[in-house]
Write a protein that holds these residues in place. Structure first.
Motif, PDB file in Angstrom:
ATOM      1  N   LYS B  79      41.200  58.135  46.094  1.00 34.01           N
ATOM      2  CA  LYS B  79      40.659  57.965  44.739  1.00 34.01           C
ATOM      3  C   LYS B  79      41.010  56.581  44.206  1.00 34.01           C
ATOM      4  N   LYS B  80      42.248  56.180  44.466  1.00 30.05           N
ATOM      5  CA  LYS B  80      42.714  54.878  44.014  1.00 30.05           C
ATOM      6  C   LYS B  80      41.903  53.765  44.676  1.00 30.05           C
ATOM      7  N   GLY B  81      41.642  53.937  45.984  1.00 28.57           N
ATOM      8  CA  GLY B  81      40.866  52.950  46.724  1.00 28.57           C
ATOM      9  C   GLY B  81      39.464  52.792  46.155  1.00 28.57           C
ATOM     10  N   VAL B  82      38.805  53.920  45.901  1.00 22.51           N
ATOM     11  CA  VAL B  82      37.457  53.891  45.332  1.00 22.51           C
ATOM     12  C   VAL B  82      37.475  53.173  43.981  1.00 22.51           C
ATOM     13  N   HIS B  83      38.465  53.531  43.173  1.00 22.99           N
ATOM     14  CA  HIS B  83      38.577  52.906  41.853  1.00 22.99           C
ATOM     15  C   HIS B  83      38.777  51.398  41.988  1.00 22.99           C
ATOM     16  N   ASN B  84      39.650  50.992  42.910  1.00 27.39           N
ATOM     17  CA  ASN B  84      39.904  49.562  43.111  1.00 27.39           C
ATOM     18  C   ASN B  84      38.648  48.815  43.557  1.00 27.39           C
ATOM     19  N   VAL B  85      37.881  49.413  44.475  1.00 27.86           N
ATOM     20  CA  VAL B  85      36.653  48.769  44.944  1.00 27.86           C
ATOM     21  C   VAL B  85      35.693  48.562  43.773  1.00 27.86           C
ATOM     22  N   LEU B  86      35.528  49.611  42.947  1.00 30.09           N
ATOM     23  CA  LEU B  86      34.609  49.520  41.809  1.00 30.09           C
ATOM     24  C   LEU B  86      35.085  48.464  40.807  1.00 30.09           C
ATOM     25  N   GLU B  87      36.394  48.434  40.558  1.00 31.58           N
ATOM     26  CA  GLU B  87      36.939  47.456  39.622  1.00 31.58           C
ATOM     27  C   GLU B  87      36.757  46.037  40.171  1.00 31.58           C
ATOM     28  N   ASN B  88      36.917  45.902  41.483  1.00 29.23           N
ATOM     29  CA  ASN B  88      36.764  44.587  42.105  1.00 29.23           C
ATOM     30  C   ASN B  88      35.323  44.084  41.961  1.00 29.23           C
ATOM     31  N   LEU B  89      34.366  44.994  42.081  1.00 29.76           N
ATOM     32  CA  LEU B  89      32.957  44.606  41.910  1.00 29.76           C
ATOM     33  C   LEU B  89      32.695  44.133  40.483  1.00 29.76           C
ATOM     34  N   GLY B  90      33.521  44.579  39.542  1.00 32.70           N
ATOM     35  CA  GLY B  90      33.322  44.201  38.143  1.00 32.70           C
ATOM     36  C   GLY B  90      33.995  42.887  37.770  1.00 32.70           C
ATOM     37  N   GLU B  91      34.850  42.348  38.631  1.00 34.02           N
ATOM     38  CA  GLU B  91      35.610  41.136  38.279  1.00 34.02           C
ATOM     39  C   GLU B  91      34.732  39.926  37.956  1.00 34.02           C
ATOM     40  N   PRO B  92      33.634  39.666  38.739  1.00 35.67           N
ATOM     41  CA  PRO B  92      32.817  38.495  38.388  1.00 35.67           C
ATOM     42  C   PRO B  92      32.269  38.566  36.959  1.00 35.67           C
ATOM     43  N   VAL B  93      31.841  39.756  36.530  1.00 33.55           N
ATOM     44  CA  VAL B  93      31.313  39.894  35.171  1.00 33.55           C
ATOM     45  C   VAL B  93      32.425  39.647  34.149  1.00 33.55           C
ATOM     46  N   THR B  94      33.629  40.143  34.450  1.00 28.78           N
ATOM     47  CA  THR B  94      34.776  39.872  33.574  1.00 28.78           C
ATOM     48  C   THR B  94      35.014  38.371  33.466  1.00 28.78           C
ATOM     49  N   ALA B  95      34.979  37.676  34.622  1.00 26.21           N
ATOM     50  CA  ALA B  95      35.225  36.228  34.626  1.00 26.21           C
ATOM     51  C   ALA B  95      34.168  35.489  33.794  1.00 26.21           C
ATOM     52  N   ILE B  96      32.908  35.884  33.939  1.00 26.77           N
ATOM     53  CA  ILE B  96      31.831  35.246  33.162  1.00 26.77           C
ATOM     54  C   ILE B  96      32.093  35.428  31.672  1.00 26.77           C
ATOM     55  N   ASN B  97      32.474  36.644  31.299  1.00 27.76           N
ATOM     56  CA  ASN B  97      32.745  36.910  29.884  1.00 27.76           C
ATOM     57  C   ASN B  97      33.930  36.105  29.379  1.00 27.76           C
ATOM     58  N   GLU B  98      34.939  35.923  30.231  1.00 25.50           N
ATOM     59  CA  GLU B  98      36.110  35.162  29.806  1.00 25.50           C
ATOM     60  C   GLU B  98      35.771  33.697  29.586  1.00 25.50           C
ATOM     61  N   VAL B  99      34.807  33.183  30.371  1.00 29.54           N
ATOM     62  CA  VAL B  99      34.340  31.817  30.135  1.00 29.54           C
ATOM     63  C   VAL B  99      33.636  31.745  28.782  1.00 29.54           C
ATOM     64  N   VAL B 100      32.764  32.716  28.524  1.00 27.27           N
ATOM     65  CA  VAL B 100      32.033  32.730  27.250  1.00 27.27           C
ATOM     66  C   VAL B 100      32.998  32.906  26.075  1.00 27.27           C
ATOM     67  N   GLN B 101      34.086  33.631  26.313  1.00 29.32           N
ATOM     68  CA  GLN B 101      35.080  33.817  25.250  1.00 29.32           C
ATOM     69  C   GLN B 101      35.944  32.577  25.035  1.00 29.32           C
ATOM     70  N   GLY B 102      35.696  31.538  25.834  1.00 28.05           N
ATOM     71  CA  GLY B 102      36.428  30.290  25.670  1.00 28.05           C
ATOM     72  C   GLY B 102      37.810  30.330  26.295  1.00 28.05           C
ATOM     73  N   ASP B 103      37.962  31.084  27.367  1.00 25.51           N
ATOM     74  CA  ASP B 103      39.262  31.192  28.029  1.00 25.51           C
ATOM     75  C   ASP B 103      39.098  30.945  29.534  1.00 25.51           C
ATOM     76  N   PRO B 104      38.753  29.689  29.925  1.00 24.56           N
ATOM     77  CA  PRO B 104      38.469  29.412  31.336  1.00 24.56           C
ATOM     78  C   PRO B 104      39.678  29.643  32.244  1.00 24.56           C
ATOM     79  N   SER B 105      40.899  29.455  31.719  1.00 26.81           N
ATOM     80  CA  SER B 105      42.055  29.625  32.603  1.00 26.81           C
ATOM     81  C   SER B 105      42.232  31.103  32.960  1.00 26.81           C
ATOM     82  N   ARG B 106      41.944  31.967  31.980  1.00 25.75           N
ATOM     83  CA  ARG B 106      42.007  33.400  32.274  1.00 25.75           C
ATOM     84  C   ARG B 106      40.895  33.762  33.271  1.00 25.75           C
ATOM     85  N   ALA B 107      39.718  33.138  33.099  1.00 21.40           N
ATOM     86  CA  ALA B 107      38.604  33.384  34.023  1.00 21.40           C
ATOM     87  C   ALA B 107      38.976  32.964  35.434  1.00 21.40           C
ATOM     88  N   ALA B 108      39.728  31.861  35.552  1.00 27.02           N
ATOM     89  CA  ALA B 108      40.165  31.392  36.864  1.00 27.02           C
ATOM     90  C   ALA B 108      41.093  32.410  37.518  1.00 27.02           C
TER      91      ALA B 108
END
Lengths: 200, 267
Positions: B79-108
């Motif tokens: 279950k943990k593995g499945v959750h991790n895979v799904l969360e990992n697929l979401g990381e690029p969208v998180t990074a894009i949002n962090e750039v838009v939020q004006g926090d490029p270092s967090r996006a990095a």
């Protein structure tokens, strides 16, 4: 932790000299963080030892001695409180207290070794202190629980619990308000529903 | 068959949702109803309750039973593995949002997490990045909009119950589409012409994962409320507002003072 707390108190006192009359009694009445810790310890003891109706009775006792149930019940009823008669209010408060005891007893029944870490205490100028805590789960990320503690004159009482930002009182308030609106703006059907649930 | 029907329904609804949400975003500036901490603004309560009851029926018949089996029969590491895979697929969208939020270092940091977990973590199965000190964040465009909007975070426009997805509002529903549009994985799989399979698997797994994780809280809310719809509406709004408020407080001066205070004590 004590250093942090004392430093915070000093800061708060310095910043709020004009309002110190309000904050001073809250500080004198005891430490809100300690209240939360002792409630958590008591609850864990109860859950480990008691079952069924015994547990529910013990939980209800904790709720009545440590939570300001009148304040919470009143807040949950919101604007409808004013239009409610005295005997209705009494019945309502009794029904809410037993419904909450039932709910908490079931919730805590799922206890599986979690621990509560009490974090910082933030006194606010209106006399309410908020206590940050983390519920550490055996697996997975900790859950943030924020407690609102108020000095009632007879000691500190918990007035709200926020789990991951969701306030129990606020959610109840929306819930009750919608139910009342759906029943012709009358509080009576809500009281009857709560009483019916308390019996089960 | 039924699944296809829902998909068709969802795609039909999608256009009207986008239009409605765009209209709401424009209206939102006028602050028609700054709900604040009081009741949630819900002008579409009747259709919302209708969708809500359909969602509940689908949940009772199809989703919850699967989630219960998944919760009780699937080994925890899986279950943990499945959750991790799904969360990992979401990381690029998180990074894009962090750039838009004006926090490029967090996006990095988020991107570094994504690279580490996708490789060393075997396509995201293991969250090794956290043990390297790369802490996890999760952002979506709803939070980004809420972060910049000059209104109380409880005010996300009108409340909306989405088919299958459940509680939302104008802000979060429109943002869901924005996140979907910029998701590199969606674009990539679309280009490779495997998007139908990819999305079926990803969103199917996401539904079960989320349903399993919310089971305790939702059961509790349903059992202990007299009007489940209203209780969930309030809880959803408060939770989203809390996430947005946490973002805002990070940059507000008082929060900054508190943080410095803590850092000084640690030293």
């Amino acid at each position: 932790m004590p250093l942090l707390a004392s430093r915070r108190l000093v800061l708060a006192a310095a910043g709020l000299i004009a309002l110190s009359a309000f904050t001073a009694p809250a500080m004198a009445a005891g430490d809100p963080g300690q209240l939360i810790q002792s409630v958590a310890d008591e609850v864990i003891q109860i859950v480990k030892q008691a079952k069924g109706p015994d547990r529910e009775a013990a939980i209800q006792k904790i709720l009545t001695t440590n939570f300001d149930m009148t304040y919470m019940g009143r807040a949950a009823l919101g604007t409808h409180w004013d239009g409610t008669s005295e005997p209705e209010r009494a019945r309502y408060l009794t029904a809410v207290a037993s419904a909450e005891a039932h709910a908490y007893s079931e919730r805590f029944g799922q206890y599986a070794g979690q621990t509560l870490t009490v974090g910082r205490v933030t006194p606010r100028p209106n006399g309410v202190s908020t206590v940050d805590t983390k519920l550490n789960q055996t697996d997975g990320a900790p859950i943030s629980i924020l407690w609102e503690v108020r000095d009632t004159g007879q000691g500190l009482r918990i007035t709200d619990v926020k789990v991951e930002g969701v306030s129990m009182v606020m959610t109840r308030r929306s819930d009750f308000n919608s139910y009342i609106q759906g029943h012709g703006g009358q509080v009576e059907p809500l009281i009857q529903e709560l009483e019916r649930r308390a019996k089960n | 068959m039924i699944k296809g029907m829902f998909k068709a329904m969802a795609s039909n609804a999608r256009h009207s949702v986008v239009v409605a949400a765009a209209a709401a975003a424009l209206l939102g500036g006028c602050a028609v109803n700054d709900t604040g901490a009081s009741e949630v603004w819900d002008p579409a309560e009747v259709p919302n309750r209708f969708i809500f009851s359909i969602n509940r029926a689908v949940d009772i018949i199809a989703i919850r039973p699967v989630a219960v089996v998944y919760r009780d029969w699937m080994p925890t590491p899986a279950k943990k593995g499945v959750h991790n895979v799904l969360e990992n697929l979401g990381e690029p969208v998180t990074a894009i949002n962090e750039v838009v939020q004006g926090d490029p270092s967090r996006a990095a940091t988020t991107l570094a997490r994504f690279l580490v977990n996708s490789t060393l973590g075997l396509a995201g199965l293991f969250d090794v990045a956290t043990s390297f000190g790369l802490t996890k964040t999760k952002e979506d465009f709803g939070k980004t909009v809420g972060y910049y909007a000059g209104v109380e975070p409880e005010n996300g426009g009108f409340y909306l119950v989405l088919p299958l997805a459940g509680p939302s509002n104008a802000r979060d529903a429109a943002s869901l589409m924005a996140d979907y549009a910029v998701d590199p994985f969606r674009i990539l799989t679309y280009a490779l012409n495997i998007d139908a399979v990819y999305q079926g698997v990803r969103y199917g797994a996401t539904v079960i994962d989320i349903r399993t994780r919310t089971m305790f809280a939702l059961d509790d809310l349903e059992k202990n409320s007299v009007d489940y719809y209203a209780a969930l509406r309030s809880a959803y709004t408060q939770q989203r507002a809390d996430l947005i408020r946490q973002k805002r407080e990070k940059t507000d001066s008082r929060g900054e003072l508190d943080r410095r205070d803590n850092v000084a004590l640690v030293r």
